[in-house]
Design a protein around this motif. Structure first.
Motif, short mmCIF file in Angstrom:
data_model
loop_
_atom_site.label_atom_id
_atom_site.label_comp_id
_atom_site.label_asym_id
_atom_site.label_seq_id
_atom_site.Cartn_x
_atom_site.Cartn_y
_atom_site.Cartn_z
N PHE A 71 0.85 -1.18 0.00
CA PHE A 71 0.00 0.00 0.00
C PHE A 71 0.89 1.23 0.00
N ARG A 72 0.32 2.35 -0.37
CA ARG A 72 1.02 3.61 -0.21
C ARG A 72 0.02 4.69 0.19
N GLN A 73 0.55 5.69 0.88
CA GLN A 73 -0.28 6.82 1.28
C GLN A 73 0.53 8.09 1.20
N ALA A 74 0.04 9.00 0.39
CA ALA A 74 0.66 10.31 0.25
C ALA A 74 -0.05 11.31 1.15
N PRO A 75 0.61 12.37 1.56
CA PRO A 75 -0.04 13.38 2.41
C PRO A 75 -1.32 13.90 1.79
N GLY A 76 -2.40 13.88 2.57
CA GLY A 76 -3.67 14.41 2.10
C GLY A 76 -4.43 13.51 1.17
N LYS A 77 -3.90 12.30 0.94
CA LYS A 77 -4.57 11.37 0.03
C LYS A 77 -4.95 10.09 0.76
N GLU A 78 -5.89 9.36 0.19
CA GLU A 78 -6.31 8.10 0.77
C GLU A 78 -5.25 7.03 0.54
N ARG A 79 -5.24 6.05 1.41
CA ARG A 79 -4.35 4.91 1.25
C ARG A 79 -4.74 4.15 -0.02
N GLU A 80 -3.75 3.72 -0.76
CA GLU A 80 -3.97 3.06 -2.04
C GLU A 80 -3.28 1.70 -2.04
N GLU A 81 -4.01 0.67 -2.37
CA GLU A 81 -3.41 -0.66 -2.53
C GLU A 81 -2.84 -0.72 -3.93
N ILE A 82 -1.55 -1.00 -4.06
CA ILE A 82 -0.94 -0.95 -5.37
C ILE A 82 -0.54 -2.31 -5.90
N SER A 83 -0.37 -3.29 -5.02
CA SER A 83 0.02 -4.60 -5.49
C SER A 83 -0.23 -5.64 -4.41
N CYS A 84 -0.48 -6.88 -4.84
CA CYS A 84 -0.67 -7.95 -3.89
C CYS A 84 -0.28 -9.27 -4.54
N ILE A 85 0.35 -10.14 -3.75
CA ILE A 85 0.73 -11.46 -4.25
C ILE A 85 0.12 -12.51 -3.34
N THR A 118 -0.25 -16.76 -2.92
CA THR A 118 0.02 -18.13 -3.33
C THR A 118 -1.27 -18.91 -3.48
N LYS A 119 -2.21 -18.67 -2.57
CA LYS A 119 -3.46 -19.41 -2.59
C LYS A 119 -4.23 -19.16 -3.88
N GLU A 120 -4.20 -17.91 -4.33
CA GLU A 120 -4.91 -17.57 -5.55
C GLU A 120 -4.03 -17.77 -6.78
N GLY A 121 -2.73 -17.93 -6.55
CA GLY A 121 -1.83 -18.09 -7.68
C GLY A 121 -1.74 -16.86 -8.56
N LYS A 122 -1.89 -15.68 -7.96
CA LYS A 122 -1.93 -14.46 -8.76
C LYS A 122 -1.15 -13.34 -8.09
N THR A 123 -0.76 -12.38 -8.91
CA THR A 123 -0.21 -11.12 -8.46
C THR A 123 -1.04 -10.00 -9.06
N TYR A 124 -1.48 -9.08 -8.23
CA TYR A 124 -2.36 -8.01 -8.68
C TYR A 124 -1.60 -6.67 -8.65
N TYR A 125 -1.97 -5.80 -9.57
CA TYR A 125 -1.40 -4.46 -9.61
C TYR A 125 -2.50 -3.43 -9.81
N GLY A 126 -2.34 -2.30 -9.12
CA GLY A 126 -3.25 -1.20 -9.36
C GLY A 126 -2.95 -0.53 -10.68
N ASP A 127 -3.93 0.13 -11.23
CA ASP A 127 -3.77 0.76 -12.54
C ASP A 127 -2.66 1.81 -12.53
N SER A 128 -2.46 2.47 -11.40
CA SER A 128 -1.49 3.55 -11.35
C SER A 128 -0.04 3.06 -11.43
N VAL A 129 0.19 1.76 -11.19
CA VAL A 129 1.56 1.26 -11.18
C VAL A 129 1.76 0.12 -12.18
N LYS A 130 0.70 -0.32 -12.82
CA LYS A 130 0.78 -1.45 -13.73
C LYS A 130 1.77 -1.14 -14.86
#
Length: 121
Positions: free
Chosen positions: A37-51, A53-65
């Motif tokens: 996750f990341r959080q910039a001053p004055g902005k909401e927390r943003e989930e940017i990536s997740c990995i 094993t159970k799902e066998g996937k890695t996810y990325y937010g549009d802003s960092v893809k």
């Protein structure tokens, strides 16, 4: 005791790269989902990536893809976030978080303290 410790943040120029690390202890990395996750001053927390094993996937937010890559090294109990083509808008405190059910889904059970990333010339 579950712990997540981030490192690797710092000051980088626009267009540059950084690699963040999230070293975990107290739980089996391969059984948990770990997110960045990341959080910039004055902005909401943003989930940017997740990995997950159970799902066998890695996810990325549009802003960092296409610019950020997440990977996992179970031998060293560490999750990485390789960040390239950094922009000033990537400036934020970056946190890693873990889900004990192995699913990339809010809420996450454990959090690190964060590491500052500043992108500026």
């Amino acid at each position: 005791q579950v712990q997540l410790v981030e490192s690797g943040g710092g000051l980088v120029q626009p267009g540059g790269s950084l690699r963040l690390s999230c070293t975990v202890s107290g739980f089996p990395l391969e059984s948990y989902a770990v997110a960045w996750f990341r959080q910039a001053p004055g902005k909401e927390r943003e989930e940017i990536s997740c990995i997950s094993t159970k799902e066998g996937k890695t996810y990325y937010g549009d802003s960092v893809k296409g610019r950020f890559t997440m990977s996992r090294d179970s031998t060293n109990n560490t999750v990485y976030l390789q960040m390239t083509s950094l922009k000033p808008e990537d400036t934020a405190v970056y946190h890693c978080a873990a889900d004990q059910f192995g699913i990339c889904s809010w809420p996450y059970d454990y959090w690190g303290q964060g590491t500052q990333v500043t992108v500026s010339s």
